[in-house]
Design an enzyme around this catalytic site. Structure first.
Site, PDB file in Angstrom:
ATOM      1  N   CYS A 111       0.809  -1.233   0.000  1.00  0.00           N
ATOM      2  CA  CYS A 111       0.000   0.000   0.000  1.00  0.00           C
ATOM      3  C   CYS A 111       0.839   1.279   0.000  1.00  0.00           C
ATOM      4  O   CYS A 111       0.482   2.246  -0.655  1.00  0.00           O
ATOM      5  CB  CYS A 111      -0.980  -0.016   1.170  1.00  0.00           C
ATOM      6  SG  CYS A 111      -1.982  -1.507   1.188  1.00  0.00           S
ATOM      7  N   HIS A 243      -3.823   6.512   3.910  1.00  0.00           N
ATOM      8  CA  HIS A 243      -4.174   5.311   3.141  1.00  0.00           C
ATOM      9  C   HIS A 243      -5.575   4.866   3.556  1.00  0.00           C
ATOM     10  O   HIS A 243      -5.899   4.817   4.744  1.00  0.00           O
ATOM     11  CB  HIS A 243      -3.154   4.211   3.433  1.00  0.00           C
ATOM     12  CG  HIS A 243      -3.528   2.902   2.842  1.00  0.00           C
ATOM     13  ND1 HIS A 243      -3.960   2.770   1.541  1.00  0.00           N
ATOM     14  CD2 HIS A 243      -3.551   1.645   3.375  1.00  0.00           C
ATOM     15  CE1 HIS A 243      -4.226   1.498   1.303  1.00  0.00           C
ATOM     16  NE2 HIS A 243      -3.994   0.792   2.394  1.00  0.00           N
ATOM     17  N   ASN A 273     -10.159  -0.554  -0.178  1.00  0.00           N
ATOM     18  CA  ASN A 273      -8.701  -0.460  -0.093  1.00  0.00           C
ATOM     19  C   ASN A 273      -8.092  -0.721  -1.469  1.00  0.00           C
ATOM     20  O   ASN A 273      -8.074  -1.853  -1.948  1.00  0.00           O
ATOM     21  CB  ASN A 273      -8.197  -1.491   0.925  1.00  0.00           C
ATOM     22  CG  ASN A 273      -6.692  -1.432   1.126  1.00  0.00           C
ATOM     23  OD1 ASN A 273      -5.981  -0.770   0.379  1.00  0.00           O
ATOM     24  ND2 ASN A 273      -6.220  -2.115   2.145  1.00  0.00           N
TER      25      ASN A 273
END
Ligand code: COA
Length: 317
Positions: A111, A243, A273
């Site tokens: 990520c 994030h 996500n």
């Protein structure tokens, strides 16, 4: 300073709502939303490759930067869901964009990959050897999902974000970057594809509760570190762009910095996500909505598999 001259993003058209999962999994819209903050996510169809998403985002970034493909001196793609192990998705993307003779490579940092790419490109631009570097955070991670595993299937989405970086004498740009990692905890979150796994056993595996606990700590640490490196305090920030993995992790990061809610950008409800795409996707959306203004001080912070975590402070413009 090294600055973002143009940013672009792209998400596949096809949307999967929480309610859609109720048809084939023992789950509910209420469970998913209350635990994660997610309502829907975008899914790339089989024929749409990771590089196709990267190309769309890159075209927009180049347009915003007022540059053509000939101006790009390097392509770096951060992804955990490449088209192929080799060639790199960066090389495939560059070719699809019509570039030849351009150094291109992928980085695998989950990520925080976009922020890893940002630090790498910043360092390279500071050498004076390159004029413009295209960095992309992109995922088609849903192609690796085990759709029978309710604990991971509901969390992820596909998307891409790209930025053209340049270096100039102006007051805007990257004030600090911070990268960190701890491979000892890698077992807690994995995409099981590679030489360690037999063909046909693909899947995303996660021990959610432990990942959650680590994410809260490391997102907070990364946020504080980037501010220190930029010699700034939380109250100097106009925006926190975290994030988008879980609304409760975002909320914990906000509390660590003691920031008001209106300074935190959240779009997890619409994308889930999207891993390496998450931060540039958010930045582009903020720009598109007129929220991100010239001179704004932005803290981006991320955490992911590896574990890796990273942050950056950017003076926008
Ligand atoms: N629908 C319904 N129930 C579900 C479910 C789903 N989609 N997924 C898991 N459950 C169940 C579990 O099986 C468990 O049941 P059990 O108690 O009978 O074993 C129960 O819900 C609670 O699971 P738990 O993992 O404790 O829930 P949680 O409150 O921790 O929330 C996550 C789960 C995944 C949302 C949360 O742990 C999380 O977000 N972790 C971090 C994930 C992340 O950010 N990953 C990416 C990092 S980049």
């Amino acid at each position: 300073m090294v600055r973002i001259k143009g940013i672009g993003a792209y998400a596949p058209k096809s949307e999967l709502h929480n309610r859609d999962f109720e048809r084939f999994l023992d789950t509910s819209d209420e469970w998913i939303f209350s635990r994660s903050g997610i309502k829907s996510r975008r899914i790339s169809p089989p024929e749409q490759r990771t590089s196709d998403l990267a190309v769309e985002a890159s075209k927009k970034a180049l347009k915003r930067a007022g540059l053509s493909v000939d101006d790009v001196d390097m392509v770096i793609v951060a992804t955990s869901s490449p088209d192929t192990l080799t060639p790199s998705t960066a090389c495939i993307t560059a070719a699809k964009l019509g570039m030849d003779k351009v150094p291109c490579f992928d980085i695998s940092a989950a990520c925080p990959g976009f922020l890893y790419a940002l630090e790498i490109a910043t360092g390279l631009l500071q050498t004076g050897k390159y004029r413009h570097i295209l960095i992309v955070g992109v995922e088609s991670g849903t192609k690796f999902i085990d759709w029978e595993d309710r604990s991971t299937a509901v969390l992820f989405g596909d998307g891409a974000g790209a930025a053209v970086l340049t270096v100039d004498e102006g007051p805007y740009g990257v004030l600090s970057t911070y990268l960190q990692g701890d491979g000892r905890l890698g077992e807690l979150l994995k995409i099981e594809v590679g030489t360690a796994y037999p063909p046909g056993s693909w899947g995303v595996r996660m021990r959610g509760r432990e990942v959650f606990r680590n994410a809260v700590v490391q997102m907070g640490e990364a946020a504080v570190k980037a501010l220190q490196l930029a010699n700034l305090k939380a109250e100097d920030l106009d925006w926190l762009v975290p994030h988008q993995a879980n609304l409760r992790i975002i909320e914990a990061t906000r509390q660590r910095l003691n920031l008001p809610r209106e300074k935190v950008y959240v779009n997890i409800e619409r994308y889930g996500n999207t891993s390496a795409a998450s931060i540039p996707l958010a930045l582009e959306e903020m720009l598109e909505r007129g929220l991100l203004k010239e001179g704004d001080t932005v803290l981006a912070v991320s955490f992911g598999a590896g574990f890796t975590w990273a942050s950056a402070v950017i003076r926008w413009g």
